[in-house]
Design an enzyme around this catalytic site. Structure first.
Site, PDB file in Angstrom:
ATOM      1  N   GLU A  18       0.888  -1.371   0.037  1.00  0.00           N
ATOM      2  CA  GLU A  18       0.097  -0.128  -0.018  1.00  0.00           C
ATOM      3  C   GLU A  18       0.792   1.288  -0.043  1.00  0.00           C
ATOM      4  O   GLU A  18       0.727   2.316   0.840  1.00  0.00           O
ATOM      5  CB  GLU A  18      -0.810   0.003   1.230  1.00  0.00           C
ATOM      6  CG  GLU A  18      -2.098  -0.986   1.200  1.00  0.00           C
ATOM      7  CD  GLU A  18      -3.212  -0.810   2.118  1.00  0.00           C
ATOM      8  OE1 GLU A  18      -3.025  -0.053   3.187  1.00  0.00           O
ATOM      9  OE2 GLU A  18      -4.253  -1.382   1.907  1.00  0.00           O
ATOM     10  N   GLU A  73      -5.799  -8.197  -0.793  1.00  0.00           N
ATOM     11  CA  GLU A  73      -6.376  -8.008   0.411  1.00  0.00           C
ATOM     12  C   GLU A  73      -7.860  -7.716   0.112  1.00  0.00           C
ATOM     13  O   GLU A  73      -7.977  -6.954  -0.831  1.00  0.00           O
ATOM     14  CB  GLU A  73      -5.628  -6.944   1.217  1.00  0.00           C
ATOM     15  CG  GLU A  73      -4.377  -7.276   1.837  1.00  0.00           C
ATOM     16  CD  GLU A  73      -4.012  -6.063   2.521  1.00  0.00           C
ATOM     17  OE1 GLU A  73      -4.603  -5.305   3.280  1.00  0.00           O
ATOM     18  OE2 GLU A  73      -2.465  -5.762   2.716  1.00  0.00           O
TER      19      GLU A  73
HETATM   20  P1  P53 Z   1      -7.193  -2.857   9.459  1.00  0.00           P
HETATM   21  C1  P53 Z   1      -5.324   2.128   5.687  1.00  0.00           C
HETATM   22  C2  P53 Z   1      -6.297   2.254   4.652  1.00  0.00           C
HETATM   23  C3  P53 Z   1      -6.681   1.052   3.855  1.00  0.00           C
HETATM   24  C4  P53 Z   1      -6.045  -0.105   4.133  1.00  0.00           C
HETATM   25  O1  P53 Z   1      -7.055  -2.778   7.589  1.00  0.00           O
HETATM   26  C5  P53 Z   1      -5.169  -0.027   5.181  1.00  0.00           C
HETATM   27  C6  P53 Z   1      -4.742   0.959   5.920  1.00  0.00           C
HETATM   28  C7  P53 Z   1      -4.031   1.008   7.484  1.00  0.00           C
HETATM   29  O2  P53 Z   1      -4.989   0.506   8.559  1.00  0.00           O
HETATM   30  O3  P53 Z   1      -4.394  -1.204   5.731  1.00  0.00           O
HETATM   31  C8  P53 Z   1      -4.395  -2.366   5.001  1.00  0.00           C
HETATM   32  O4  P53 Z   1      -6.316  -3.835   9.994  1.00  0.00           O
HETATM   33  C9  P53 Z   1      -2.877  -3.202   5.108  1.00  0.00           C
HETATM   34  C10 P53 Z   1      -3.258  -4.094   6.250  1.00  0.00           C
HETATM   35  C11 P53 Z   1      -4.355  -3.774   7.149  1.00  0.00           C
HETATM   36  C12 P53 Z   1      -5.552  -3.990   6.471  1.00  0.00           C
HETATM   37  O5  P53 Z   1      -5.631  -3.069   5.290  1.00  0.00           O
HETATM   38  O6  P53 Z   1      -7.315  -1.485  10.020  1.00  0.00           O
HETATM   39  O7  P53 Z   1      -2.366  -3.440   3.993  1.00  0.00           O
HETATM   40  O8  P53 Z   1      -2.015  -3.984   6.976  1.00  0.00           O
HETATM   41  O9  P53 Z   1      -4.481  -4.633   8.336  1.00  0.00           O
HETATM   42  C13 P53 Z   1      -6.977  -4.070   7.043  1.00  0.00           C
HETATM   43  O10 P53 Z   1      -8.572  -3.236   9.668  1.00  0.00           O
END
Ligand code: P53
Length: 491
Positions: free
Chosen positions: A197, A386
């Site tokens: 990201e 993801e």
């Molecule tokens: P969580 C910000 C914006 C979009 C995705 O997020 C993001 C973030 C950071 O929080 O994170 C990605 O755990 C990232 C993972 C993360 C996942 O999305 O806040 O690549 O590390 O855990 C989900 O629910």
């Protein structure tokens, strides 16, 4: 057959959110280790002690003041230090992934496991062997590793010595780390992602709000260094093994205009350029896009570049494009009263969608849209690396077994798999799908355990209490059927 033969079904984690073992095996610290747990509405902090011993809680991205040292404070909990103990339990997890039928497992190599401060000339052998064992075991189980080289875990030693990615010295340190990975794991790993990201450096300013020109200046400069570092890593990775496939990784929330007011259409397109295309365009096309100057000028940003940087970008384009997709956001130039809260400031509410318990809009058709738009733009293979629903899970005892009934998660995933199926039918070259947090792990945004994504439940709570035992959720069996039927059986 909707999904092509050999489609890479799997799941994803990152070292810092999964492994724990933060001070074992010679590993050095990264910022995440000193970041406290938060909630949807209360932020996470980093903690340190001033030279005179005064404890301080500061904003997540705060710089360490002169004379201070990073410290765990007695009244705080640091979820990433133990995380879900993947450092000790990865074999059990890989067995569970194999049982589900995973073809691929996306994980990251902790930079500070290999280079404890990031500055060492030679890597830490214990770290190297840790991942080698894991890759060898995955291969035994028929699971292809998809390895992220950096997932929000720049070693703190590099921050102390250099200040962070605004210092171009980090390029060489990163490339040295990547070179070690490519050499050591040659033949064991073929799929790599350089930086997780990468666009978050820029888009999070926007999500959290309140960024001034200095924040944008810093982000654009950091990004330039990360682009060059990524492009150099791609070149090295290809030189070391022609079979290496190296991709970029972009956070791709879909962005929609709130109304058909042309001003909203333009605003939404400009947001997409800033928050997503800017990074993807540099990494796939190997050059800054035409609209870059407009973006920089808006914040009076001036990027320091060195001769050769642009050549490196051109020579280090990625082989495939990967992205995370959880939700969509709405942009408008109008006053809106109905806004979306959550751990990010994400604009107007979309009346056509429903929201997760953490305020993220659930939007499977947005994934189809993303896939079609991104493939048409880049025309390189795509992977969704993801996706998933962060939700509360409840453990119930039935017939002496622990069960987790998670129809909400199955429903979310089913709809997103169908969206991928439609996009493939419409011509998109989609190669794989690795839902996030396939085994429960620590939320990046909030630091919570209770925000769970997994097919596999981990007994761990937000105070660090739990056995860390693993249990299969209902979604485990659902995903197993999905994979066995190559996406045909989704009910
Ligand atoms: P969580 C910000 C914006 C979009 C995705 O997020 C993001 C973030 C950071 O929080 O994170 C990605 O755990 C990232 C993972 C993360 C996942 O999305 O806040 O690549 O590390 O855990 C989900 O629910």
């Amino acid at each position: 057959m909707a999904f092509p033969e050999g489609f890479l079904w799997g799941g994803a984690v990152s070292a810092g959110q999964y492994e724990g073992g933060w001070n074992e095996g010679g590993r050095g610290p990264c910022r995440m280790d000193y970041t406290t747990g938060g909630t949807r509405t209360s932020p996470r902090y980093v903690t340190y002690e001033l030279a005179d011993g005064t404890p301080v809680k500061a904003g997540r991205e705060a710089a360490l003041p002169a004379g201070a040292r990073w410290a765990s404070l007695g009244d705080c909990y640091y979820p990433n230090q133990v995380a879900v103990d993947g450092y000790h339990r990865w074999r059990e997890d890989v067995d569970l992934f194999a049982e589900m039928g995973f073809k691929v497992f996306r994980m990251s190599i902790g930079w500070s496991r290999l280079y404890p401060t990031g500055l060492e000339a030679e890597p830490n052998r214990a770290g190297i062997e840790f991942y080698r064992e894991m890759f060898e075991y995955m291969r035994e189980k028929g699971i292809e590793p998809l390895v992220t080289l950096m997932h929000f875990d720049t070693p703190l030693g590099l921050e102390a010595a250099c200040g962070g990615w605004e210092n171009r010295a980090l390029i060489d340190h990163f490339v040295r780390f990547c070179t070690t990975c490519f050499m050591e794991y040659k033949g064991l790993v073929h799929y790599w992602l350089t930086i997780n990201e990468i666009n978050n450096l820029l888009s999070l300013i926007d999500f959290f709000g309140g960024g001034d020109d200095a924040a944008y200046q810093r982000a654009y400069q950091q990004l330039h260094h990360q682009f060059v570092a990524s492009a150099k890593a791609v070149q090295v990775g290809h030189a070391i093994d022609q079979d290496n496939q190296i991709g970029c990784m972009i956070a791709s929330a879909a962005t929609y205009p709130h109304t058909c007011d042309p001003a909203d259409i333009l605003a939404a397109e400009h947001k997409r350029q800033e928050n997503a295309y800017y990074c993807g365009d540099v990494q796939v096309f190997g050059a800054y896009p035409t609209y870059a100057k407009r973006l920089w000028d808006a914040h009076n940003a001036h990027i320091a570049m060195e001769p050769g940087d642009l050549d490196d970008l051109a020579a280090g384009t990625v082989d495939f494009y990967t992205f995370s997709y959880y939700n969509s956001n709405v942009v408008t130039t109008h006053e809106v009263t109905d806004t979306v809260g959550g751990n990010f400031q994400v604009g107007a509410r979309n009346e056509y969608l429903t929201y997760s318990d953490w305020g993220w809009a659930m939007d499977p058709m947005g994934l189809q849209w993303q896939l079609e738009v991104l493939y048409d733009r880049y025309q390189v293979p795509l992977m969704v690396v993801e996706n998933g629903l962060g939700a509360f899970d409840e453990v119930v005892e039935e017939d002496g077994e622990k069960r987790i009934h998670d129809p909400y998660r199955i429903d979310y995933l089913r709809q997103h798999v169908r969206a991928m199926e439609t996009a493939i039918a419409n011509g998109v070259d989609l190669r794989g799908y690795t839902p996030w947090g396939c085994v429960d792990l620590v939320s990046m945004g909030t630091g919570e355990m209770r925000k769970r994504y997994g097919f596999v439940y981990v007994d761990m709570d937000d105070e660090g209490k739990g056995t860390l035992d693993r249990y299969r959720k209902d979604s485990f069996w659902w995903y197993q059927r999905c994979i066995a039927s190559n996406g045909a059986e989704l009910d």
